[in-house]
Write an enzyme that holds these catalytic residues in place. Sequence first.
Site, PDB file in Angstrom:
ATOM      1  N   GLU A  23     112.513  13.850  -0.405  1.00  0.00           N
ATOM      2  CA  GLU A  23     112.635  14.356   1.032  1.00  0.00           C
ATOM      3  C   GLU A  23     113.536  15.599   0.904  1.00  0.00           C
ATOM      4  OE1 GLU A  23     113.973  12.839   5.426  1.00  0.00           O
ATOM      5  OE2 GLU A  23     114.697  12.028   3.696  1.00  0.00           O
ATOM      6  N   HIS A  24     113.021  16.588   1.776  1.00  0.00           N
ATOM      7  CA  HIS A  24     114.030  17.799   2.059  1.00  0.00           C
ATOM      8  C   HIS A  24     114.827  17.762   3.274  1.00  0.00           C
ATOM      9  CE1 HIS A  24     115.364  22.058   2.184  1.00  0.00           C
ATOM     10  NE2 HIS A  24     115.076  21.905   3.575  1.00  0.00           N
ATOM     11  N   LEU A  25     116.211  18.045   3.021  1.00  0.00           N
ATOM     12  CA  LEU A  25     117.204  17.839   4.194  1.00  0.00           C
ATOM     13  C   LEU A  25     117.789  19.140   4.035  1.00  0.00           C
ATOM     14  CD1 LEU A  25     118.788  14.344   3.410  1.00  0.00           C
ATOM     15  CD2 LEU A  25     117.015  14.821   4.906  1.00  0.00           C
ATOM     16  N   ASP A  52     128.649   8.653  -8.769  1.00  0.00           N
ATOM     17  CA  ASP A  52     129.064   9.921  -9.389  1.00  0.00           C
ATOM     18  C   ASP A  52     129.574  10.832  -7.975  1.00  0.00           C
ATOM     19  OD1 ASP A  52     129.841  12.282 -11.083  1.00  0.00           O
ATOM     20  OD2 ASP A  52     127.740  13.119 -10.825  1.00  0.00           O
TER      21      ASP A  52
END
Length: 298
Positions: free
Chosen positions: A107-109, A206
Amino acid sequence: MEAMLKKELGTSMLKYTGYSGGGCISEGQSYDTDNGRVFVKINHKSQVLNFVFVCITCTNAITIKAKRMFDGEMASLDAILQTETIKVPKPVKVIELDTGGSAFVMEHLDMKGLTKYSTQLGEKLANLHLHNKRSLDKQMREQQTENEWQDDWVTFYSRHRLQHQLNMVEKSCGDREARELWSHLQLKIPQLFTEVEVVPALLHGDLWGGNVAQTTEGPVIFDPASFYGHSEYELGVMAMFGGFSSSFYAAYHENVPEAPGFTQRNQLYQLFHNLNHWNHFGGGYKGSSLRIMKDLVK
C-alpha cells in the site's frame, strides 16, 4: 518490469506517479493501478547482503535472495497488521522479476517525517509490545492452562545474538579485548534479568528514526524485521541513534513501565547493534562496543 507488474497485480493501468524513495539496499517508486496507488520496492540483484538479523523468516547475517528478504518484510508487516495496534503499509505481493531480483508491492501511504504524533507513537508501540502478553493472559483466563510457548530469552539473546556477533568479530579481526570482556559479560547477563519477567512481544525489530513517519491520521512504522522477543530490545536501537522525543518515551512507559535494571539492559541491547555495525561497517563501532561491555562488567 512494468509489464510483469501489471500482469502480477491484475491491473490494466500502471502509471508512475513521480514519487520515488528507497534506502541503502532497495529502491522504490509509486504507481497508480486499477485498485489504487501502490508503492513498489525493487531490488534488481538476485542476491543481497542481509543487514537485518532478527526477522520472522531469516535470522542470520548472510547473503540471501532478494525474494527471501522481501518475503521476510511481508511476513513482518502481516504480523504487525494483524495486531491492529499501529499503522503499517498493507503488504500486497512479492514478485520475482524475470530480469533477476524481486519487487515487493505494498500500500502507498502519503508519509512525512514524524513531528506531532510522538505521544501516539509511544502509546501504539506499547500496545504492539503488549499485544502478545494480553493474548496469552486472555487464553490462560479462558482455558486455565499453562501456556507452553515460553522460551528462555536470556539464553537465546546471549548465544544467538551477542555470541554470534562476537564470533564474527573474532573471525574478522580476532580482537583480544572483546574476547576477554565477553568472557566476563556472558556470566553477568543472567543477573540483569533477575527482577524482570520477559513475555514474548511482537517487535518491529529495526525501529530507528528512518523507519518511522506519519500520515494525516497518525504515526506509521515501516521496513520491519519482526520477531518475538523482549519488548525492551526494541528500545536499544532507538536509544543508539536517537531522534525520539521525551513525549514518546513518557507515553510508552506509561503503558510499559521501566522494570528494575532497565538502564543496564538497554545498554545490553545497544551492544548487539554496535557489534552488528562493527561487523558490517568497520572499526568505527569498535570503541562503542568495547565501552558498553566495560560498563556492563563493572
